[in-house]
Scaffold this active site. Structure first.
Site, PDB file in Angstrom:
ATOM      1  N   ARG A 220      41.358  29.682  58.215  1.00 14.78           N
ATOM      2  CA  ARG A 220      40.340  30.693  58.508  1.00 14.78           C
ATOM      3  C   ARG A 220      40.532  31.846  57.536  1.00 14.78           C
ATOM      4  NH1 ARG A 220      42.242  33.473  63.267  1.00 14.78           N
ATOM      5  NH2 ARG A 220      42.488  35.277  61.933  1.00 14.78           N
TER       6      ARG A 220
ATOM      7  N   HIS B 285      39.725  36.748  62.883  1.00 15.21           N
ATOM      8  CA  HIS B 285      39.458  35.880  64.043  1.00 15.21           C
ATOM      9  C   HIS B 285      38.040  36.109  64.570  1.00 15.21           C
ATOM     10  CE1 HIS B 285      39.728  33.889  67.891  1.00 15.21           C
ATOM     11  NE2 HIS B 285      39.443  35.023  68.498  1.00 15.21           N
TER      12      HIS B 285
ATOM     13  N   TYR C 165      48.615  40.476  60.776  1.00 12.46           N
ATOM     14  CA  TYR C 165      49.560  39.389  61.071  1.00 12.46           C
ATOM     15  C   TYR C 165      49.667  38.332  59.970  1.00 12.46           C
ATOM     16  CZ  TYR C 165      45.103  37.543  62.864  1.00 12.46           C
ATOM     17  OH  TYR C 165      43.793  37.170  62.999  1.00 12.46           O
TER      18      TYR C 165
HETATM   19  C1  TPP Z   1      41.132  30.111  77.995  1.00  7.45           C
HETATM   20  C2  TPP Z   1      41.014  31.214  77.010  1.00  7.45           C
HETATM   21  N1  TPP Z   1      42.050  32.047  76.805  1.00  7.45           N
HETATM   22  C3  TPP Z   1      41.946  33.051  75.918  1.00  7.45           C
HETATM   23  C4  TPP Z   1      40.790  33.246  75.219  1.00  7.45           C
HETATM   24  C5  TPP Z   1      40.678  34.379  74.217  1.00  7.45           C
HETATM   25  N2  TPP Z   1      40.621  33.766  72.881  1.00  7.45           N
HETATM   26  C6  TPP Z   1      39.458  33.595  72.249  1.00  7.45           C
HETATM   27  S1  TPP Z   1      39.631  32.723  70.853  1.00  7.45           S
HETATM   28  C7  TPP Z   1      41.294  32.614  71.037  1.00  7.45           C
HETATM   29  C8  TPP Z   1      42.114  31.886  70.030  1.00  7.45           C
HETATM   30  C9  TPP Z   1      41.652  30.487  69.921  1.00  7.45           C
HETATM   31  O1  TPP Z   1      42.396  29.841  68.964  1.00  7.45           O
HETATM   32  P1  TPP Z   1      41.992  28.399  68.464  1.00  7.45           P
HETATM   33  O2  TPP Z   1      41.821  27.476  69.612  1.00  7.45           O
HETATM   34  O3  TPP Z   1      42.977  28.008  67.438  1.00  7.45           O
HETATM   35  O4  TPP Z   1      40.548  28.596  67.835  1.00  7.45           O
HETATM   36  P2  TPP Z   1      40.125  29.475  66.567  1.00  7.45           P
HETATM   37  O5  TPP Z   1      39.840  30.839  67.101  1.00  7.45           O
HETATM   38  O6  TPP Z   1      41.247  29.446  65.614  1.00  7.45           O
HETATM   39  O7  TPP Z   1      38.906  28.815  66.047  1.00  7.45           O
HETATM   40  C10 TPP Z   1      41.694  33.248  72.203  1.00  7.45           C
HETATM   41  C11 TPP Z   1      43.108  33.351  72.648  1.00  7.45           C
HETATM   42  C12 TPP Z   1      39.728  32.351  75.464  1.00  7.45           C
HETATM   43  N3  TPP Z   1      38.550  32.456  74.843  1.00  7.45           N
HETATM   44  N4  TPP Z   1      39.865  31.332  76.340  1.00  7.45           N
END
Ligand code: TPP
Lengths: 321, 353
Positions: free
Chosen positions: B254, B258, B267
């Site tokens: 990415r 985020h 980070y």
């Molecule tokens: C169950 C849940 N916990 C926390 C969040 C908050 N949150 C949104 S995106 C994210 C990180 C997700 O990481 P990843 O699965 O690697 O997807 P990426 O954002 O890298 O596409 C978090 C912790 C959420 N949306 N859903």
């Protein structure tokens, strides 16, 4: 017409709906050959081998999958083995089942049925005597139905299966085999969202649901008061018209349930009465409920569940206010 | 003692950073296909930068950027049939665009209007799913229903590295395996879950190998190589169509924050980011196309201008949409309950006064 207990009535409803609607699929733990731990699905696997699906122990999975199945045009009727194990599925219910319609502005819906044994009074282990109905009823998008007898169980389950929304159908396990009733062979639907006035009265409105409906009938019959008994049948959407009309007539109300008191269904009904029938009241609205404690295990369970003495005391208090 | 099980994980890479493709592994794609892949990756990127710009101006809500992940997003989507289904998480805008989902509706969605997701069924997709990992179970249910109806569709469930730590991921993998469902688990491993790096998300060397425990194949792919992603998903779709679930881990990065509320410089180092910038999936494809005479300056300019025009038009359309506030009531159930009718009456009074 046959004389059936609640397990048999539910089984009959499932069988008849499955015969009519080929899109109905049952899924859950041990519901196939085993017929479910309470035998509610007994014989259905034999009759519909592809449509009664045993699942791994994955409650979130069962409901998450049901959501996908419903979106794809099936009618999933999921069994969660005990109400205490609906909690792993709460996320799927609250975050998704209840919201797909709104999230897509009606493009997709997750109209599934979740059936689960519910409530205490059967001397079971921890997690097997819970009353989690408020969690569901507090979630916009879900409907919550609790029958109080075999006849209602059949008619309400048929409505739940035909409903276009996700429905939580909680089966009072204390009543599974303890009463029998004449249940018509043919199919009939009892509307969701309508309470049932079981006995008319002019002194006091007693509002309850599930197994307590059966508990209070002899109590009412033993007292010298004219008591109107309302069986809610549906906790969401709640039938406040029936409740308000009754309280306007009687001027007194008691709400009885096994679930903890604070923020329970009783609190909601009490507030509804305050907002809509304050000037008709002759006495404070009382709640007779479980305490705000962890549901006790079997040894001390009887101290938790409202009993005859407690119910009678509340009635006397209201009548003699 | 004897060894009762060994496993190996394959990694697929076809085209390197210099745009040189391995002829033996190169998937069968016509010149038109390759150009189309390029055009889709460009419009995905244009959509993305426009969305970020709109958010900065207060015209969009929080937005999750996809910069750097275009090869994974487009290569995978391109390998499916239109009758197949895509179950997105929240970084798959390019897949919606590829399926001709109205782009103005995507902007409506990210601007905070639910109506933006009101035509997903028409393109065989589910709406954007925000609770991480939860959508994978919906994919399993869709696939179950499709198999039940004796269809031959494939269901591509999208998620990222963070989702592999959720219970629903494991339940979904297990259920897909137990029922032998046509599901492709497509992991966009962009190496971060907000600030959490992959090494703190899992002790596994690869995400692909998690499939082994559930009894099916897992493959790692160079997620910045559109040909490798396309090939892997094409292969996966064939397997899935024969009721073999499969996990494809696309290793990508990415490049952006985020979300628009995040500052990734907190980070991770600029050195790390610039290393991955040098592996940019669009640059790589462009160099390949230049080497193979599939592109010219004119063409590249036109592709960009066309994409910009489409995106600008979509934004204008999205911003012309008037919302009806009463919609917040209308889709909770199929019909308004008496309770909601009462609250709607109250709402109307409040809105008027
Ligand atoms: C169950 C849940 N916990 C926390 C969040 C908050 N949150 C949104 S995106 C994210 C990180 C997700 O990481 P990843 O699965 O690697 O997807 P990426 O954002 O890298 O596409 C978090 C912790 C959420 N949306 N859903």
């Amino acid at each position: 017409m046959s004389n059936l207990n609640m397990v048999e009535a539910i089984n009959l409803a499932l069988k008849q709906e499955m015969e009519k609607n080929k899109d109905i699929v049952l899924l859950g733990e041990d519901i196939g050959i085993n017929g479910g731990v309470f035998r509610v699905t007994e014989g259905l696997y034999k009759k519909f081998p592809n449509r009664v699906v045993d699942t791994p122990i994955s409650e979130s999975g069962i409901i998450g999958m049901s959501i996908g199945m419903a979106i794809y045009g099936l009618k999933p009727v999921a069994e969660i083995q005990f109400e205490g194990f609906t909690y792993p599925a709460l996320d799927q219910l609250i975050s998704h089942a209840a919201r797909f319609r709104n999230r897509t502005r009606n493009n997709m819906t997750a109209s599934l049925v979740l059936r689960s044994p519910w409530g205490g009074g059967v001397k079971a282990l921890e997690h097997h005597s819970e009353s989690p109905e408020t969690y569901f009823a507090h979630t916009p998008g879900l409907k919550v139905v609790i029958p109080s007898c075999p006849y209602d169980a059949k008619g309400l389950l048929i409505s739940a299966i035909r409903d276009k929304n996700p429905v939580i159908f909680l089966e009072p396990k204390k009543l599974y085999r303890s009463i029998k009733q004449d249940v018509p062979e043919e199919e009939y639907a009892i509307p969701i969202g309508k309470a049932n006035i079981l006995s008319e009265g002019s002194d006091l409105t007693l509002i309850t649901y599930g197994s307590f409906v059966r508990t209070v009938i002899p109590i009412i019959n033993s007292l010298p008061y004219s008591i109107e008994l309302i069986d809610l049948r549906t906790l969401s959407p709640i039938d406040y018209e029936t409740i308000i009309n009754s309280v306007k007539k009687t001027g007194r109300a008691i709400i009885l349930h096994e679930a903890p008191r604070t923020l329970g269904i009783g609190a909601e009904i009490s507030a509804l009465i305050m907002e809509n029938a304050l000037l008709n009241l002759e006495a404070p609205v009382l709640r007779v409920t479980g305490y705000d404690v962890v549901t006790p295990a079997l040894k001390l369970e009887d101290y938790y569940r409202p009993d005859e003495a407690k119910i009678k005391r509340a009635i006397e208090r209201v009548m003699n206010f | 003692m004897k060894v009762i099980k060994k496993f190996e994980i394959k990694r697929i890479g076809i085209m390197n950073e210099k745009g040189i493709a391995n002829k033996k592994l190169m998937p069968r794609l016509s010149k038109e296909d390759i150009k189309r892949l390029y055009e889709l990756m460009i419009i995905t990127r244009v959509f993305d930068s426009k969305a970020i710009a709109l958010q900065r101006q207060g015209r969009l809500g929080t937005y999750a950027p996809t910069l750097g992940q275009e090869a994974t997003i487009i290569g995978s989507s391109y390998a499916l049939k239109r009758s197949d289904w895509i179950i997105p998480s929240f970084r798959e805008n390019g897949m919606f665009i590829h399926r001709n989902y109205p782009i103005d509706m995507l902007f409506q969605f990210w601007a905070g209007n639910e109506a933006g997701m009101s035509k997903v069924k028409e393109v065989n997709m589910l709406p954007v799913a925000i609770p991480v990992g939860t959508q994978l179970l919906h994919a399993v249910g869709l696939a179950f229903a499709s198999k039940f109806k004796n269809e031959n569709n494939v269901f591509m469930a999208c998620f990222s590295d963070g989702a592999t730590s959720t219970g629903d991921f494991h339940e979904a993998m297990n259920l897909a395996s137990v029922y032998k469902l046509p599901v492709i688990f497509l992991c966009q491993n962009n190496q971060y879950a907000i600030s959490t790096p992959l090494s703190k998300q899992t002790g596994s060397e690869t995400i692909a190998q998690k499939a082994i425990a559930y009894g099916f194949e897992g493959i790692q792919v160079d997620g910045n190589d559109v040909f490798a992603v396309y090939s892997a998903v094409k292969y996966a779709a064939e397997k899935a169509r024969k009721s073999n679930p499969i996990l494809i881990e696309c290793l990508t990065y990415r490049l952006g924050d985020h979300t628009t509320s995040d500052d990734a410089s907190k980070y991770r180092t600029e050195k790390e980011v610039s290393f991955w910038r040098s592996k940019d999936p669009i640059d790589r494809l462009r160099i390949y196309m230049q080497k193979n005479k599939l592109t010219a300056k004119e063409y590249e300019k036109k592709v960009l201008e066309d994409a910009e025009k489409i995106i600008e038009d979509a934004v204008a359309k999205a911003e012309s949409i008037k919302l009806n506030p009463e919609d917040i009531f209308m889709h909770t159930y199929d019909e308004l309950s008496n309770n909601l009718k009462e609250q709607l009456r109250e709402f109307r009074k409040n809105v008027k006064s």
